[in-house]
Motif scaffolding. Structure first.
Motif, PDB file in Angstrom:
ATOM      1  N   GLN A   1      -4.713   5.150  -4.241  1.00 12.87           N
ATOM      2  CA  GLN A   1      -5.010   4.201  -5.313  1.00 12.87           C
ATOM      3  C   GLN A   1      -3.927   4.323  -6.386  1.00 12.87           C
ATOM      4  N   ASP A   2      -3.811   3.305  -7.228  1.00 14.20           N
ATOM      5  CA  ASP A   2      -2.764   3.288  -8.252  1.00 14.20           C
ATOM      6  C   ASP A   2      -2.807   4.488  -9.186  1.00 14.20           C
ATOM      7  N   ASP A   3      -3.989   5.025  -9.458  1.00 10.26           N
ATOM      8  CA  ASP A   3      -4.075   6.142 -10.401  1.00 10.26           C
ATOM      9  C   ASP A   3      -3.984   7.516  -9.726  1.00 10.26           C
ATOM     10  N   ASP A   4      -3.772   7.558  -8.412  1.00 10.81           N
ATOM     11  CA  ASP A   4      -3.613   8.844  -7.725  1.00 10.81           C
ATOM     12  C   ASP A   4      -2.321   9.518  -8.168  1.00 10.81           C
ATOM     13  N   VAL A   5      -2.384  10.830  -8.323  1.00 13.22           N
ATOM     14  CA  VAL A   5      -1.248  11.624  -8.791  1.00 13.22           C
ATOM     15  C   VAL A   5      -0.339  11.976  -7.621  1.00 13.22           C
ATOM     16  N   LEU A   6       0.964  11.893  -7.873  1.00 14.44           N
ATOM     17  CA  LEU A   6       1.968  12.234  -6.867  1.00 14.44           C
ATOM     18  C   LEU A   6       2.597  13.584  -7.185  1.00 14.44           C
TER      19      LEU A   6
ATOM     20  N   ALA B   1       0.848  -1.190   0.000  1.00 14.58           N
ATOM     21  CA  ALA B   1       0.000   0.000   0.000  1.00 14.58           C
ATOM     22  C   ALA B   1       0.882   1.237   0.000  1.00 14.58           C
ATOM     23  N   VAL B   2       0.360   2.291  -0.581  1.00 12.70           N
ATOM     24  CA  VAL B   2       1.039   3.575  -0.605  1.00 12.70           C
ATOM     25  C   VAL B   2       0.126   4.587   0.058  1.00 12.70           C
ATOM     26  N   ALA B   3       0.693   5.391   0.927  1.00 17.05           N
ATOM     27  CA  ALA B   3      -0.069   6.459   1.575  1.00 17.05           C
ATOM     28  C   ALA B   3       0.467   7.799   1.091  1.00 17.05           C
ATOM     29  N   ILE B   4      -0.446   8.697   0.805  1.00 13.75           N
ATOM     30  CA  ILE B   4      -0.100  10.067   0.447  1.00 13.75           C
ATOM     31  C   ILE B   4      -0.684  10.960   1.525  1.00 13.75           C
ATOM     32  N   ASN B   5       0.191  11.696   2.202  1.00 15.81           N
ATOM     33  CA  ASN B   5      -0.242  12.577   3.286  1.00 15.81           C
ATOM     34  C   ASN B   5      -1.132  11.839   4.283  1.00 15.81           C
ATOM     35  N   SER B   6      -0.690  10.655   4.685  1.00 16.20           N
ATOM     36  CA  SER B   6      -1.342   9.810   5.706  1.00 16.20           C
ATOM     37  C   SER B   6      -2.674   9.210   5.274  1.00 16.20           C
ATOM     38  N   GLU B   7      -2.975   9.228   3.980  1.00 20.22           N
ATOM     39  CA  GLU B   7      -4.207   8.632   3.457  1.00 20.22           C
ATOM     40  C   GLU B   7      -3.836   7.559   2.444  1.00 20.22           C
ATOM     41  N   TYR B   8      -4.489   6.396   2.538  1.00 26.53           N
ATOM     42  CA  TYR B   8      -4.215   5.346   1.556  1.00 26.53           C
ATOM     43  C   TYR B   8      -4.525   5.848   0.157  1.00 26.53           C
TER      44      TYR B   8
ATOM     45  N   ILE C   1       3.519   1.191   2.743  1.00 30.89           N
ATOM     46  CA  ILE C   1       2.961   0.377   3.822  1.00 30.89           C
ATOM     47  C   ILE C   1       3.024  -1.078   3.364  1.00 30.89           C
ATOM     48  N   PRO C   2       3.964  -1.856   3.889  1.00 22.86           N
ATOM     49  CA  PRO C   2       4.104  -3.239   3.454  1.00 22.86           C
ATOM     50  C   PRO C   2       3.003  -4.126   4.013  1.00 22.86           C
TER      51      PRO C   2
END
Length: 79
Positions: A59-64, A50-57, A73-74
């Motif tokens: 999705q794969d298509d979310d922009v960084l 899992a990947v969190a952006i600014n403490s929120e899980y 998050i392993p």
């Protein structure tokens, strides 16, 4: 772009934080996962990541963006 690492991802990289070069062209979570798999082939063997952006899980298509706090998050196991 700075990435915080926890658990097995920290063990795989040998670091608690990695920095992605600005010219790497990573704009989405999926692109980040693909880049990580190329740089650290052992990450391809994780059953979930899992990947969190600014403490929120995320999705794969979310922009960084470079100003995001990004964390890996392993998979976890319980007993």
């Amino acid at each position: 772009m700075k990435i915080l690492l926890f658990g097995i991802t920290r063990e795989i990289t040998g670091q608690s934080r990695i920095e992605i070069p600005a010219g790497a062209g990573i704009t989405t979570v999926k692109a980040l996962k693909n880049w990580l798999g190329r740089q650290y082939p052992a990450m391809q063997g994780l059953t979930s990541l899992a990947v969190a952006i600014n403490s929120e899980y995320a999705q794969d298509d979310d922009v960084l963006n470079t100003d995001h706090e990004i964390a890996l998050i392993p998979p976890v196991s319980g007993g």
